[in-house]
Design an enzyme around this catalytic site. Structure first.
Site, short mmCIF file in Angstrom:
data_model
loop_
_atom_site.label_atom_id
_atom_site.label_comp_id
_atom_site.label_asym_id
_atom_site.label_seq_id
_atom_site.Cartn_x
_atom_site.Cartn_y
_atom_site.Cartn_z
N ASP A 152 45.82 33.02 33.63
CA ASP A 152 45.93 34.19 34.52
C ASP A 152 47.34 34.81 34.61
OD1 ASP A 152 43.29 33.54 34.92
OD2 ASP A 152 43.45 33.21 37.08
N ASP A 197 41.52 36.43 34.98
CA ASP A 197 40.75 36.66 36.19
C ASP A 197 40.16 38.07 36.07
OD1 ASP A 197 40.22 35.17 38.60
OD2 ASP A 197 41.47 36.56 39.74
N HIS A 226 37.42 40.42 37.92
CA HIS A 226 36.44 40.66 39.00
C HIS A 226 35.85 42.06 38.94
CE1 HIS A 226 37.81 36.96 40.76
NE2 HIS A 226 39.01 37.42 41.05
N HIS A 261 34.08 42.58 44.66
CA HIS A 261 33.83 41.14 44.50
C HIS A 261 33.88 40.43 45.86
CE1 HIS A 261 34.73 36.95 43.12
NE2 HIS A 261 33.82 37.29 42.23
N HIS A 303 42.06 42.36 43.59
CA HIS A 303 42.97 42.05 42.48
C HIS A 303 42.17 41.87 41.20
CE1 HIS A 303 41.49 38.11 43.73
NE2 HIS A 303 41.74 37.71 42.50
N LYS A 318 36.88 34.99 33.84
CA LYS A 318 36.22 34.25 34.93
C LYS A 318 36.28 35.08 36.19
CE LYS A 318 40.48 31.84 35.96
NZ LYS A 318 40.71 32.58 37.21
N CYS A 345 44.33 28.57 40.42
CA CYS A 345 43.65 28.50 39.12
C CYS A 345 44.19 27.42 38.20
CB CYS A 345 43.64 29.88 38.48
SG CYS A 345 42.58 31.02 39.42
#
Ligand code: VGL
Ligand code: ZN
Length: 212
Positions: free
Chosen positions: A17, A55, A57, A61, A90, A115, A160
């Site tokens: 990330d 990351d 989203h 989310h 984010h 993810k 993470c």
């Protein structure tokens, strides 16, 4: 560790990330987050195999405070799968904030695992989402490729990186965190807790200077 760690063909560097939103100026900026970039670029040259996580989203989310009227970022809610910290919006798919830091130089990355794309489940770990059951596929991929040791770096140490390292270890890989190539959010003692949890799970800690 007093012995030098020389990465071999069974080792992979997992870069977690390193995205604009986790760097200074980003939506969920980690203090000094961009300081990991130069360290990781240097480390990357010592590994035959690189994997990145991103990351990723969708808008709205469920980990976003904005999806819960009356809630503020950094509060905790009870999700169907357990406690979930609420974050500022984010790493929204396709936005600049979700892009990797522009100075991150990993053209040799063999896999980018995204993810957090399921609207209702957050995913800190690169292996299992926050329900701790839904697999991302990374464990199977690493096993199929025959990797034995996973060296982990990136953002954030206490979220993470933490969950990825614990899951790597529990999935049967040697998990080694490159501590100076990580930075933490450190919310209410989350860093100390994460370090304890990782130690308990058998995760090893080294610095980038121990490598090569
Ligand atoms: C992360 C909080 C929310 C991380 C991702 O990369 O550590 N933390 N989403
Ligand atoms: Zn996230």
């Amino acid at each position: 560790m007093d012995e030098r760690l020389v990465p071999g063909v069974d080792d992979v560097l997992l870069v977690v990330d390193v995205q604009n939103d986790f760097c200074p100026g980003g939506a969920l900026a980690v203090a000094d987050g961009d300081a990991v970039v130069a360290v990781i670029n240097r480390l990357a040259g010592m590994f035959a195999h690189l994997i990145q996580t991103q990351d990723w989203h969708p808008e709205g989310h469920r980990s976003f405070a904005s999806a819960h009227p009356g809630r503020q970022p950094f509060e905790t809610i009870e999700a169907p799968y357990g406690a979930q910290t609420l974050w500022p919006d984010h790493c929204v798919q396709g936005t600049r904030g979700a892009e990797f830091h522009p100075a991150l130089d990993l053209p040799g990355a063999e896999l980018i695992i995204r993810k957090g794309f399921r609207a209702d489940i957050d995913s800190y770990s690169a292996f299992y989402e926050n329900d701790r059951k839904t697999a991302t596929g990374l464990g199977g991929y690493l096993r199929d490729r025959g990797f034995a040791r996973v060296f982990i770096c990136g953002l954030a140490t206490d979220y993470c990186v933490h969950y990825s390292a614990v899951d790597a270890s529990q999935d049967g890989f040697a998990a080694i965190v490159l501590i100076d190539a990580c930075r933490a959010i450190d919310l209410d003692g989350s860093l100390a807790e994460a370090m304890e949890h990782m130690e308990g799970a058998g995760v090893a800690f080294v610095t980038s200077g121990d490598i090569g």
